[in-house]
Design a protein around this motif. Structure first.
Motif, PDB file in Angstrom:
ATOM      1  N   VAL A 218       0.794  -1.282  -0.212  1.00 35.11           N
ATOM      2  CA  VAL A 218      -0.061   0.036   0.036  1.00 35.11           C
ATOM      3  C   VAL A 218       0.932   1.454  -0.250  1.00 35.11           C
ATOM      4  CG1 VAL A 218      -1.488   1.364   1.377  1.00 35.11           C
ATOM      5  CG2 VAL A 218      -2.339  -0.962   0.972  1.00 35.11           C
ATOM      6  N   PRO A 219       1.918   1.394   0.801  1.00 34.83           N
ATOM      7  CA  PRO A 219       2.795   2.637   0.971  1.00 34.83           C
ATOM      8  C   PRO A 219       3.386   2.936  -0.543  1.00 34.83           C
ATOM      9  CG  PRO A 219       3.040   1.609   2.862  1.00 34.83           C
ATOM     10  CD  PRO A 219       2.330   0.525   1.964  1.00 34.83           C
ATOM     11  N   ILE A 220       3.974   1.807  -0.940  1.00 37.40           N
ATOM     12  CA  ILE A 220       4.503   1.703  -2.324  1.00 37.40           C
ATOM     13  C   ILE A 220       3.498   2.072  -3.635  1.00 37.40           C
ATOM     14  CG2 ILE A 220       5.802   0.533  -3.987  1.00 37.40           C
ATOM     15  CD1 ILE A 220       6.929  -1.266  -1.524  1.00 37.40           C
ATOM     16  N   MET A 221       2.532   1.573  -3.386  1.00 36.48           N
ATOM     17  CA  MET A 221       1.485   1.792  -4.636  1.00 36.48           C
ATOM     18  C   MET A 221       1.034   3.044  -4.580  1.00 36.48           C
ATOM     19  SD  MET A 221       2.105  -0.612  -6.393  1.00 36.48           S
ATOM     20  CE  MET A 221       1.049  -0.078  -7.714  1.00 36.48           C
ATOM     21  N   MET A 222       0.763   3.559  -3.435  1.00 32.33           N
ATOM     22  CA  MET A 222       0.178   4.953  -3.131  1.00 32.33           C
ATOM     23  C   MET A 222       1.142   6.066  -3.668  1.00 32.33           C
ATOM     24  SD  MET A 222      -1.311   6.465   0.524  1.00 32.33           S
ATOM     25  CE  MET A 222       0.122   5.720   1.391  1.00 32.33           C
ATOM     26  N   GLY A 223       2.505   6.079  -3.650  1.00 39.40           N
ATOM     27  CA  GLY A 223       3.370   6.912  -4.108  1.00 39.40           C
ATOM     28  C   GLY A 223       3.498   6.522  -5.367  1.00 39.40           C
ATOM     29  N   PHE A 224       3.628   5.403  -6.201  1.00 40.93           N
ATOM     30  CA  PHE A 224       3.724   5.117  -7.507  1.00 40.93           C
ATOM     31  C   PHE A 224       2.338   5.812  -8.307  1.00 40.93           C
ATOM     32  CE2 PHE A 224       2.582   2.512 -11.178  1.00 40.93           C
ATOM     33  CZ  PHE A 224       3.686   2.908 -11.931  1.00 40.93           C
ATOM     34  N   VAL A 225       1.089   5.442  -7.859  1.00 38.31           N
ATOM     35  CA  VAL A 225       0.104   6.124  -8.453  1.00 38.31           C
ATOM     36  C   VAL A 225       0.004   7.544  -8.651  1.00 38.31           C
ATOM     37  CG1 VAL A 225      -2.330   6.258  -8.289  1.00 38.31           C
ATOM     38  CG2 VAL A 225      -1.474   3.960  -7.956  1.00 38.31           C
ATOM     39  N   ILE A 226       0.345   8.158  -7.632  1.00 42.47           N
ATOM     40  CA  ILE A 226       0.418   9.550  -7.587  1.00 42.47           C
ATOM     41  C   ILE A 226       1.772   9.909  -8.561  1.00 42.47           C
ATOM     42  CG2 ILE A 226       0.902  11.646  -6.300  1.00 42.47           C
ATOM     43  CD1 ILE A 226      -0.163  10.461  -4.116  1.00 42.47           C
ATOM     44  N   PHE A 227       2.737   9.312  -8.693  1.00 42.27           N
ATOM     45  CA  PHE A 227       3.824   9.716  -9.537  1.00 42.27           C
ATOM     46  C   PHE A 227       3.571   9.522 -11.000  1.00 42.27           C
ATOM     47  CE2 PHE A 227       7.742   8.520 -11.987  1.00 42.27           C
ATOM     48  CZ  PHE A 227       8.729   9.479 -11.499  1.00 42.27           C
ATOM     49  N   PHE A 228       2.886   8.417 -11.217  1.00 41.91           N
ATOM     50  CA  PHE A 228       2.567   8.136 -12.756  1.00 41.91           C
ATOM     51  C   PHE A 228       1.295   8.835 -13.208  1.00 41.91           C
ATOM     52  CE2 PHE A 228      -0.339   5.799 -15.692  1.00 41.91           C
ATOM     53  CZ  PHE A 228       0.780   5.220 -16.504  1.00 41.91           C
ATOM     54  N   PHE A 229       0.493   9.197 -12.589  1.00 43.04           N
ATOM     55  CA  PHE A 229      -0.700  10.152 -13.180  1.00 43.04           C
ATOM     56  C   PHE A 229      -0.119  11.555 -13.391  1.00 43.04           C
ATOM     57  CE2 PHE A 229      -2.991   6.093 -12.208  1.00 43.04           C
ATOM     58  CZ  PHE A 229      -3.858   6.039 -13.537  1.00 43.04           C
ATOM     59  N   VAL A 230       0.661  12.069 -12.427  1.00 44.46           N
ATOM     60  CA  VAL A 230       0.694  13.332 -12.351  1.00 44.46           C
ATOM     61  C   VAL A 230       1.874  13.592 -13.426  1.00 44.46           C
ATOM     62  CG1 VAL A 230       2.456  15.204 -11.038  1.00 44.46           C
ATOM     63  CG2 VAL A 230       0.458  14.000  -9.940  1.00 44.46           C
ATOM     64  N   PHE A 231       3.044  12.640 -13.649  1.00 45.12           N
ATOM     65  CA  PHE A 231       4.061  12.643 -14.701  1.00 45.12           C
ATOM     66  C   PHE A 231       3.365  12.473 -16.197  1.00 45.12           C
ATOM     67  CE2 PHE A 231       6.247  10.039 -18.003  1.00 45.12           C
ATOM     68  CZ  PHE A 231       7.460  10.583 -17.969  1.00 45.12           C
ATOM     69  N   LEU A 232       2.156  11.737 -16.129  1.00 45.87           N
ATOM     70  CA  LEU A 232       1.598  11.576 -17.620  1.00 45.87           C
ATOM     71  C   LEU A 232       0.732  12.835 -17.832  1.00 45.87           C
ATOM     72  CD1 LEU A 232       1.266   9.390 -19.718  1.00 45.87           C
ATOM     73  CD2 LEU A 232      -0.866   8.698 -18.590  1.00 45.87           C
ATOM     74  N   ILE A 233       0.209  13.148 -16.907  1.00 42.13           N
ATOM     75  CA  ILE A 233      -0.998  14.452 -17.133  1.00 42.13           C
ATOM     76  C   ILE A 233       0.126  15.889 -17.324  1.00 42.13           C
ATOM     77  CG2 ILE A 233      -2.506  15.975 -16.212  1.00 42.13           C
ATOM     78  CD1 ILE A 233      -3.814  13.406 -14.750  1.00 42.13           C
TER      79      ILE A 233
END
Length: 410
Positions: A218-233
């Motif tokens: 959970v802690p890892i995926m929480m950061g990754f989801v934010i990183f991925f979508f902010v990077f893409l958008i």
């Protein structure tokens, strides 16, 4: 014929786009090669276990590959609270603490890594089974020896009785008295075996025995989801403004490059703040995630991860001509970082991969996130990771200013 013409046109465009060709063929090979080296040592789980006042036989039986046992001197304090155990685990980064008291065992697991907890539990169960088997074998051997001795005694008595019944006299039976107990014939030289502690109480600092591997992620995926979508958008949005001519019109005005570069992160950063709050809140409410640390530290870390993704996305968009090319950077820039974020233990990777992990933002962000959520780390303890993330943001901002030069017409 028209279909053939369409096919020829598509192939011609692809052949002209060298970058797309390179990413189409090089990116999959890069990911496969990376996965090959990552999973070479993925199964080598290691854990550190502290033991105190535990039988040496049990400690020896628990020695298995990957489990490092550290003996802790008996405490000189009468404090019986759980703070002592928690302090031992936190200060030394142990995966568990095992102590023995009045024949019962008490195991406290950190719970931050399901693989480490499983290794400790399995080794403890195997050690108990091994010692129980040895104790049972010793008991059987002792009883067999006692039975043999008893048979010898019975045979001697039978022989003496036969002699007496044959008319021979004697006042002493001549039996070996040392072999017969005064209470009724049990041998006095029976060996004694120490009992193996069978009662085990297991507690968890984070999670419980019902925790799953997802709770660790959970802690890892929480950061990754934010990183991925902010990077893409952020990257696609800036690319869209370049494609529509908005960026060119901005550059024709007196506005400076650094003002544009600073304006984009702040503007998208406001959206990232809302996204971060939504993701963290959803994780806590829906997944019932247990956070041992301060929730504000979780929010701060996610904001720093979002800032890193935002500035990196803006930088990468400078090297893409279309949204399709921006998407092609994901296997190169984003996907490798998820492997270095803690899903696969970095300590089990080859040395050169550990070096690469240290230059990826998600490694520092996810590591600090796991420390806050699973270990209760405070702001001072995650300050070095925040400093590294801030350095990434400043470096990416500087590179963005340099990348903007190619779009200002002089």
């Amino acid at each position: 014929m028209r279909t053939i013409a369409m096919i020829r046109r598509i192939l011609t465009e692809l052949l002209r786009d060298k970058r797309t060709l390179a990413l189409m063929f090089a990116a999959p090979l890069l990911i496969l090669t990376l996965l090959y080296f990552l999973f070479q040592g993925a199964g080598n789980t290691s854990a550190d276990l502290a033991v105190q006042s535990v039988d040496d036989d049990l400690v020896s039986a628990m020695q298995v590959d990957g489990l490092h046992i550290h003996k802790i001197p008996e405490r000189q304090t009468t404090d019986q609270s759980s703070n002592y155990t928690e302090r031992i685990i936190r200060d030394n980064d142990y995966a568990g603490f095992l102590c023995q008291n009045d024949g019962s065992l008490h195991l406290t697991l950190a719970g931050a890594d399901e693989a480490q907890s499983g290794l400790i539990l399995e080794s403890l169960k195997a050690a108990q089974a091994e010692l129980s088997g040895k104790a049972a074998s010793a008991t059987i051997a002792s009883q067999a020896a006692a039975l043999t001795q008893l048979e010898s005694t019975v045979a001697a008595l039978t022989s003496r009785l036969q002699t007496l019944s044959g008319g021979r006299t004697g006042t002493s039976t001549g039996l070996p008295q040392a072999s017969i107990d005064a209470k009724g014939g049990e041998p006095t030289n029976r060996p004694s075996m120490a009992t193996t502690p069978s009662s085990v109480t297991v507690d968890y600092l984070y999670g419980s025995k019902h925790s799953t591997f997802f709770d660790t992620l959970v802690p890892i995926m929480m950061g990754f989801v934010i990183f991925f979508f902010v990077f893409l958008i952020s990257g696609i949005s800036l690319l869209h403004e370049r494609a529509t001519g908005t960026l060119a019109r901005l550059l024709a005005t007196p506005i400076r490059r650094h003002e544009i570069v600073n304006g984009y992160p702040i503007g998208y950063g406001i959206v990232a703040i809302v996204q971060t709050a939504v993701v963290v809140g959803y994780t806590i409410v829906v997944f019932k995630t247990q956070i041992l640390g301060n929730v504000w530290n979780v929010l701060l870390l996610n904001l720093m991860i979002a800032g890193t993704a935002l500035t990196l996305g803006l930088l990468v968009s400078a090297f893409a001509a279309t949204e399709f090319q921006m998407m092609q950077f994901i296997p190169i820039v984003v996907i490798p970082q998820i492997f270095f974020s803690g899903i696969i233990p970095v300590a089990s990777m080859p040395g050169w991969l550990r070096t690469i992990a240290h230059v990826t933002p998600l490694y520092w962000g996810s590591r600090a996130m796991s420390d806050v959520v699973e270990k209760g780390a405070n702001l001072a303890q995650i300050a070095p990771n925040l400093g590294v993330l801030l350095t990434f943001i400043l470096v990416f901002l500087g590179l963005n200013i340099l990348a903007m030069r190619k779009y200002r017409r002089i």
